[in-house]
Scaffold this active site. Structure first.
Site, mmCIF file in Angstrom:
data_model
loop_
_atom_site.group_PDB
_atom_site.id
_atom_site.type_symbol
_atom_site.label_atom_id
_atom_site.label_comp_id
_atom_site.label_asym_id
_atom_site.label_seq_id
_atom_site.Cartn_x
_atom_site.Cartn_y
_atom_site.Cartn_z
ATOM 1 N N ASP A 143 0.608 -0.847 0.134
ATOM 2 C CA ASP A 143 -0.219 0.229 0.151
ATOM 3 C C ASP A 143 1.352 1.297 0.458
ATOM 4 O O ASP A 143 1.980 0.971 0.381
ATOM 5 C CB ASP A 143 -0.852 0.154 1.118
ATOM 6 C CG ASP A 143 0.196 0.196 2.098
ATOM 7 O OD1 ASP A 143 0.871 -0.890 2.537
ATOM 8 O OD2 ASP A 143 -0.599 0.681 3.416
ATOM 9 N N GLU A 197 0.429 -1.351 5.784
ATOM 10 C CA GLU A 197 1.227 -0.733 6.909
ATOM 11 C C GLU A 197 0.863 0.440 6.898
ATOM 12 O O GLU A 197 1.283 1.240 8.033
ATOM 13 C CB GLU A 197 2.216 -0.844 5.809
ATOM 14 C CG GLU A 197 3.485 -0.635 6.671
ATOM 15 C CD GLU A 197 4.446 0.617 6.581
ATOM 16 O OE1 GLU A 197 5.786 0.894 7.756
ATOM 17 O OE2 GLU A 197 3.727 1.286 5.998
HETATM 18 ZN ZN ZN Z 1 6.736 2.650 3.845
#
Ligand code: ZN
Length: 388
Positions: free
Chosen positions: A75, A137
């Site tokens: 992401d 993340e």
């Molecule tokens: Zn990163």
């Protein structure tokens, strides 16, 4: 096509998948899955509750313990309200730099991992090469937390994880964790002239904050010897305190926003236990004596485990040797590294590009950085082909 040109072409493909954290990452994960399956990798997808996002776990080589995990998140952060010189999802090369959202954070590293595959002699691997590509993340390592659950039950135990977050290919062995919470207090409203008839949520929130400040002082005393973080102890911050409607009303609701940044797992346990005990044994009994429905509820906004620098760290030593460096450092930003460390792996953070460009408009990675990364990854695969 040589490996470097291949990495650039793959990076252009990866940047074309927007994969912003709020959206599905199915397209980019599908692309990575195809590339890995083509060379015979055993691929597992682990979906989130909505089914729209997935982690990818893949293994090449023998079904044995040990081996190395290459870890990256799929992401990226949003581009809204950012002033880009060109389309953020169309890679552009200028002056030896490749521009695009995710170029350094961290599709550049993932592109290098995939660029390795066509030339790799999988049958020569004596220990496995694993790939961990996660979702979410940027919003609190949610994907990696789920992946850790999966790996904990996996009979095979990898020994090393290399997290390819952008460090300009410097070797990073530690960072603090980051844990953010909002604590909600529910009391009983009443008239200000009769304080004993109500449960003053703001006053209990203040007592809670007072206790957090005592915990903050105690954390300073717990700083590990020789710690290199700045400051070397676990910090705690009160970010907000909200509640109340008027001078003469007992407030029924209050809210405290706070965070702490653990330098060692035992500090996480210490803070959690201190807070649990204070709420459970002091605040709640007093509140419920007046009003049985009174409550204190802590909402977790995000918990990113720290990466604790270890005296013995085979991941750090391997990457130092491969890139011919001597210097090891710690950084201020968080990664998924602590989660892999919690599984007993040795962990190092080392990847192409700079964190300075991450999350900004005109994010880029230098082609020279990709080349260094490919060299490191070649060294890693060569190591996995050696006898133990
Ligand atoms: Zn990163």
């Amino acid at each position: 096509m040589n490996k470097l040109s291949r990495a650039q072409a793959i990076l252009a493909d990866l940047i074309r998948f927007p994969s912003i954290s709020v959206d599905s990452n199915a397209d980019i994960i599908g692309y990575l899955q195809d590339a890995l399956t083509q060379v015979g990798a055993r691929v597992t997808l682990q979906h989130d509750a909505t089914g729209a996002k997935a982690n990818l776990w893949a293994t090449l080589g023998p079904e044995v313990d040990g081996g190395i995990v290459l870890s990256g998140h799929s992401d990226v952060v949003p581009v809204a309200d950012q002033d880009w010189s060109s389309d953020p999802f169309e890679m552009v090369e200028r002056d030896g730099r490749l521009y695009g959202r995710g170029a350094c954070d961290m599709k550049g590293f993932i592109a290098c991992c995939i660029a390795l595959l066509p030339d790799l002699d999988v049958s020569a691997l004596k220990r496995p090469l694993h790939f961990a590509f996660t979702y979410d993340e940027e919003t609190g390592c949610l994907g990696a937390q789920a992946l850790v659950g999966l790996l904990r039950n996996n009979p095979l135990k990898p020994s090393i994880a290399v997290i390819g977050e952008p460090t300009e290919m410097r070797v990073i062995e530690g960072h603090k964790g980051c844990c953010e919470y909002t604590t909600h207090f529910t009391g009983l409203e009443g008239h200000g002239s009769a304080p004993d008839a109500g449960v003053n949520a703001v006053e209990y929130a203040v007592r809670y904050v007072g206790h957090l400040l005592e915990v903050r002082e105690a954390l300073k005393m717990r700083a590990p010897h020789g710690g290199r973080f700045d400051p070397p102890w676990t910090t705690l911050n009160i970010g907000g305190l909200h509640g109340g409607v008027a001078h003469n009303v007992i407030p029924g609701k209050a809210m405290v926003e706070w965070e702490f940044r653990p330098v060692q797992p035992s500090d996480y346990d210490y803070v959690t236990e201190e807070v649990r005990a204070f709420v459970g044994e002091v605040l709640l009994p007093a509140m419920r004596e007046v009003h049985p429905d009174a409550d204190v509820v802590t909402e977790t906004i995000g918990e990113v485990a720290g990466l604790e620098p270890m005296e013995r760290n085979a991941a750090r030593d391997l990457v130092l040797a491969l890139i011919g460096a001597n210097d090891v450092d710690v950084v201020a930003f968080g990664t998924e590294g602590g989660l892999f460390q919690s599984l007993g792996m040795d962990v190092v953070v080392c990847g192409p590009g700079s964190i300075v460009q991450a999350h900004k408009p005109d994010e880029y990675v230098e082609i020279a950085q990709l080349e260094m990364c490919l060299n490191m990854l070649d060294g890693i695969t060569a190591r996995l082909m050696e006898a133990q």
